[in-house]
Structures are given as structure tokens and as C-alpha cells.
Design a protein around this motif. Structure first.
Motif, short mmCIF file in Angstrom:
data_model
loop_
_atom_site.label_atom_id
_atom_site.label_comp_id
_atom_site.label_asym_id
_atom_site.label_seq_id
_atom_site.Cartn_x
_atom_site.Cartn_y
_atom_site.Cartn_z
N ALA A 74 -79.05 23.87 -60.59
CA ALA A 74 -79.76 25.15 -60.50
C ALA A 74 -78.79 26.32 -60.47
O ALA A 74 -79.14 27.44 -60.87
N SER A 75 -77.58 26.09 -60.01
CA SER A 75 -76.60 27.17 -59.87
C SER A 75 -75.57 27.20 -60.98
O SER A 75 -74.90 28.22 -61.17
N LEU A 76 -75.41 26.10 -61.71
CA LEU A 76 -74.37 26.02 -62.74
C LEU A 76 -74.49 27.10 -63.81
O LEU A 76 -73.46 27.61 -64.27
N PRO A 77 -75.70 27.49 -64.24
CA PRO A 77 -75.78 28.55 -65.26
C PRO A 77 -75.12 29.86 -64.85
O PRO A 77 -74.72 30.64 -65.72
N THR A 78 -75.02 30.10 -63.57
CA THR A 78 -74.37 31.32 -63.10
C THR A 78 -72.92 31.36 -63.58
O THR A 78 -72.43 32.40 -64.04
N LEU A 79 -72.22 30.25 -63.46
CA LEU A 79 -70.83 30.19 -63.91
C LEU A 79 -70.72 30.30 -65.42
O LEU A 79 -69.78 30.89 -65.95
N LEU A 80 -71.70 29.75 -66.11
CA LEU A 80 -71.61 29.67 -67.57
C LEU A 80 -72.11 30.93 -68.27
O LEU A 80 -71.54 31.33 -69.29
N PHE A 81 -73.16 31.54 -67.73
CA PHE A 81 -73.87 32.56 -68.50
C PHE A 81 -73.98 33.93 -67.86
O PHE A 81 -74.37 34.88 -68.55
N SER A 82 -73.70 34.07 -66.58
CA SER A 82 -74.00 35.35 -65.93
C SER A 82 -73.22 36.52 -66.53
O SER A 82 -73.78 37.60 -66.74
N LEU A 83 -71.93 36.33 -66.84
CA LEU A 83 -71.15 37.43 -67.39
C LEU A 83 -71.60 37.83 -68.80
O LEU A 83 -71.78 39.03 -69.06
N PRO A 84 -71.80 36.90 -69.72
CA PRO A 84 -72.32 37.33 -71.03
C PRO A 84 -73.72 37.93 -70.94
O PRO A 84 -74.04 38.88 -71.67
N ILE A 85 -74.56 37.40 -70.04
CA ILE A 85 -75.89 37.98 -69.87
C ILE A 85 -75.79 39.42 -69.38
O ILE A 85 -76.51 40.31 -69.84
N GLY A 86 -74.88 39.67 -68.45
CA GLY A 86 -74.68 41.03 -67.94
C GLY A 86 -74.27 41.98 -69.04
O GLY A 86 -74.73 43.13 -69.09
N ALA A 87 -73.40 41.52 -69.94
CA ALA A 87 -72.99 42.37 -71.06
C ALA A 87 -74.16 42.68 -71.99
O ALA A 87 -74.33 43.80 -72.46
N TRP A 88 -75.02 41.68 -72.23
CA TRP A 88 -76.17 41.90 -73.10
C TRP A 88 -77.20 42.81 -72.45
O TRP A 88 -77.87 43.58 -73.15
N VAL A 89 -77.34 42.73 -71.13
CA VAL A 89 -78.29 43.61 -70.43
C VAL A 89 -77.91 45.08 -70.64
O VAL A 89 -78.78 45.95 -70.76
N ASP A 90 -76.61 45.37 -70.71
CA ASP A 90 -76.16 46.74 -70.94
C ASP A 90 -76.24 47.15 -72.41
O ASP A 90 -76.07 48.31 -72.74
N ARG A 91 -76.52 46.18 -73.28
CA ARG A 91 -76.58 46.47 -74.72
C ARG A 91 -78.02 46.52 -75.23
O ARG A 91 -78.30 47.20 -76.23
N LEU A 92 -78.94 45.81 -74.59
CA LEU A 92 -80.29 45.64 -75.11
C LEU A 92 -81.31 46.31 -74.20
O LEU A 92 -81.04 46.54 -73.01
#
Length: 424
Positions: A74-92
Motif C-alpha cells: 500500500a505504501s510502495l507507490p509513494t517511493l515509485l510515483f509520488s515525485l513524478p505525480i507531483g511534477a504532473w500536478v503542477d503541469r496539468l
């Protein structure tokens, strides 16, 4: 990344959230829709928070190590995806991301009762649903905290976060007892079905927000690469001394709190409490959190950011030891665990203050990356703590593993208290 993407920050760092009375209780129509959707969704999420561990423990006979593994996935996606998701949130655009994340989580959760209906439920499916649902939750939470400043006034952020914290607390009060009743009367998979419906309601509510009710995010002419945007979230966060200190504390706390992946198995197997009593325990924490969310705006206004953080920290940790020390029959064990849950009043007060500080002092076009950086640090290390807790519990038992984790959390809190006290 361009150097101008990181603002100059005064090293005095006396960040005090403004608290101004809103023009109406609901703040505005957009916030009302956002708030109502989140309230229903949070209620469902608290049901699932109890139901999925119950499915693993009661239907599949999961061991402490397997429960820790479930928390890891349940927590592993944080390590894998949180930083790219944060970048996309600021773009979309943020609203479509919120709606799609809600709809995706609803579909994933619906797969669980369907699998049980056909006798195909397995630990693998639980792990997969936990992983994918967590990924979409990262998308939602990162966009959500960045979206709030677009629908309320800057000076209403503490009030808005306080109301959302109130909803979370009310959901914590009603959700787990309702989950206990649903699990005991209907079964855990059917309890998950209600959470899926709550996500659909949230998607509808957010979808009804009009475009003209959303403040636009300033356009950055020089857009760095996605990789640079991912790295910049941590750089921006650590440019603020107080926010940097809080991030370090939150990261260490999250690692130590990994032991609470064992909380359900401790309550059900070691202390032999019923699902209904388990739900009532979480409700006690919800009532305490509700009190904290109500008090937050007034106390922040009166004492300022640093003292408010300090008081929330102290209250949140005073009763922590009651959890691993709980013993005796159902009544005594329930009373001790309820005492520990009362510490949520400080936890929510601390959290509302911290989130408001971040939203008020991080520019809107950088907020997604910074929220993602916090998520990466805090929730990324959580699975390591949960996995270690599961391994340790196999050796020394669940109770002593909880005791080790709580003691480590209290030492971390003592460090932050000293820092805040010296700097107040």
C-alpha cells in the motif's frame, strides 16, 4: 531547473498562518462541493481502512508478516510515483486528476466483493488492489492539497483545512463503528462496496465545480524537464527552515509508525476484542481529532505557528504508550486503547497547522511538487517500517514490537519539541 523557481526565503522563518473569519460558513460554492464530496469519501475510506485488514486476517488467515507485506504494497507507490505525480500536478489541470483518481479507486475496490462472490479472493489480489489504489490516492491527495488554494481565499486556508479536518474526524468517528457493524452483519467485502460508492460521489461533487470558480495557476514560461521538476520539490521544501525541520520529523515519525500496521492484529488476536469494539476504538480517536480540528484556527491565531505545533505535538504523544501497554479483559484493554486514541486531538491540530503553513508559503505553481516531496519522504519510508515491524513481530511478538515503535516515536517528538521550544 531555473534558479528563479526557488524563492528567496528569510532565514528567520516566522511563518504564521493568517486566520480570518470567512464570509460564510461554507466559504463558497466550490469549496462546499469539494468539502461535501470529501466528507462522504472519507467516511467510505475509514470503512475500507478497517475492512481490508479484516479480509486479510479473518478470511485469508494472514500472519503478522503478511499484514506487514500488505502495508508495504500500500505504501510502495509513494517511493515509485509520488515525485513524478507531483511534477504532473503542477503541469496539468488539477480537477480532472481528482475526478479520474476517484473513479479509478471506485472500480478497484468493487473488484474485491466481486472476487469474494465468486470465491476467487486471494492475498495477491489484496496486494494488487492495495498497490493500485494507493497509486491513485497519491494522485488525488497531491492534487487535492494543491487544489484547495485555488478555490478559497489565501486567508481562509486554515479555516478550509480545519473544516476538512473536521470531516476527517467525523468520518473517523462514524466510519470504523459502521465498518464494525457492516463487517459483523454483512462481511468485510460488502463493507468495501460502500467505499467504492463514496468515491463515485466524490467524483461527481468535484466534477460539478465550475471552471470560473477555480483560480488559475500562474503560468511558468520556462518549464524545466520532468526530472528537474521532480527534484525541485525537495529543493523548494528544504529552502524553508521550519518546513525542513517538520519534514525531517515527519519522515522519522512515519518510519517508527510502521509498527501500527500491526494494530489490527494486536487488537483482534492478542487482546481478543470484537470488530465492533475495534470500530468504537477508532471512533474515540475520531472524536479527539474532531476536537483538535475545531480548536485549530483559534489556537493558531492566539499562539502562532511554532507554539501551536509544539502544543499539538505534546498532546499527541502523551498517551501513546497506552497502546502497547494495554492488557487484561475486554473492558480494561478497551479503556487503555481508548486512552491512546485520545492523543489524536494533538495529531490533527499539528497536521492542520503544518498543512496550512505549507499552502500559505509555497507558490501555487510549485505546491504540487512540494506536496509530492512530503509524500515521498513520509509515506515512502512507511513501508520499510511496516516490513521491519512484521519481521520483528515474528521474533519478539506484536506487543513488544509496538512498544519499540512507540518509544522511538516519542524520542523523535522530544527532539522536535526541543527545536520548537528553542526557536519560539
Amino acid at each position: 531547473m531555473a534558479s528563479h523557481d526557488i524563492p528567496a526565503v528569510p532565514q528567520t522563518d516566522e511563518l504564521v498562518p493568517e486566520v480570518v473569519a470567512p464570509r460564510s460558513f461554507w466559504l463558497n460554492r466550490a469549496f462546499c462541493l469539494l468539502w461535501s464530496g470529501q466528507t462522504v469519501s472519507l467516511l467510505g475510506s475509514h470503512i475500507t481502512g478497517s475492512a481490508i485488514p479484516f479480509i486479510a486476517i479473518m478470511l485469508l488467515g494472514a500472519t503478522p508478516l503478511q499484514v506487514g507485506l500488505l502495508s508495504l504494497f500500500a505504501s510502495l507507490p509513494t517511493l515509485l510515483f509520488s515525485l513524478p505525480i507531483g511534477a504532473w500536478v503542477d503541469r496539468l489541470p488539477r480537477r480532472p486528476m481528482l475526478v479520474l483518481a476517484d473513479m479509478g479507486r471506485a472500480l478497484l475496490l468493487l473488484s474485491l466483493p466481486i472476487a469474494v462472490l465468486f470465491g476467487q479472493i486471494s492475498l495477491f489480489q489484496l496486494l494488487l488492489v492495495a498497490f493500485l489504489t494507493s497509486t491513485l490516492t497519491i494522485c488525488f491527495d497531491t492534487a487535492y492539497q494543491a487544489f484547495l488554494p485555488q478555490v478559497v481565499l489565501h486567508a481562509q486556508l486554515v479555516e478550509g483545512n480545519s473544516k476538512l479536518g473536521t470531516s476527517d474526524s467525523l468520518a473517523e468517528v462514524a466510519g470504523p463503528p459502521l465498518a464494525g457493524v457492516l463487517i459483523q452483519w454483512l462481511s468485510a467485502p460488502l463493507a468495501v462496496f460502500f467505499d467504492a460508492l463514496s468515491f463515485l460521489f466524490s467524483a461527481l461533487s468535484i466534477g460539478l465545480i465550475r471552471s470560473r470558480e477555480i483560480e488559475s495557476v500562474p503560468v511558468v514560461e520556462e518549464r524545466a524537464s520532468l526530472w528537474e521538476d521532480m527534484r525541485s520539490g525537495l529543493r523548494i521544501l528544504f529552502a524553508y527552515p521550519l518546513l525542513r525541520t517538520l519534514a525531517i520529523y515527519d519522515t522519522l515519525k512515519a518510519f517508527c509508525a510502521g509498527v501500527f500496521a500491526l494494530y489490527t492484529i494486536f487488537v483482534l488476536r492478542d487482546l481478543h476484542l470484537s470488530p465492533v469494539l475495534y470500530g468504537l476504538l477508532i471512533a474515540v480517536g475520531g472524536v479527539s481529532a474532531l476536537i483538535g480540528s475545531f480548536l485549530a484556527p483559534a489556537l493558531i491565531r492566539r499562539y502562532g505557528a511554532r507554539r501551536a505545533l509544539l502544543y499539538g505535538l505534546i498532546v499527541g504523544k502523551l498517551t501513546a504508550l497506552a497502546t502497547p501497554l494495554a492488557f487484561g479483559g475486554p473492558s480494561l484493554a478497551f479503556a487503555l486503547l481508548a486512552l491512546a486514541q485520545m492523543g489524536d486531538i494533538g495529531y490533527v491540530f499539528f497536521s492542520i497547522n503544518e498543512i496550512s503553513l505549507r499552502q500559505q508559503h509555497i507558490p501555487a505553481h510549485q505546491l504540487g511538487r512540494v506536496n509530492a516531496a512530503i509524500n515521498f519522504l513520509v509515506n515512502g519510508i512507511g513501508p520499510l517500517g511496516a516490513l521491519l515491524a512484521g519481521l520483528l513481530a515474528e521474533v519478539i511478538g506484536v506487543r513488544y514490537t509496538l512498544l519499540c515503535g512507540v518509544c522511538a516515536m516519542m524520542l523523535n517528538a522530544a527532539w522536535l519539541a526541543v527545536v520548537l521550544w528553542r526557536q519560539k
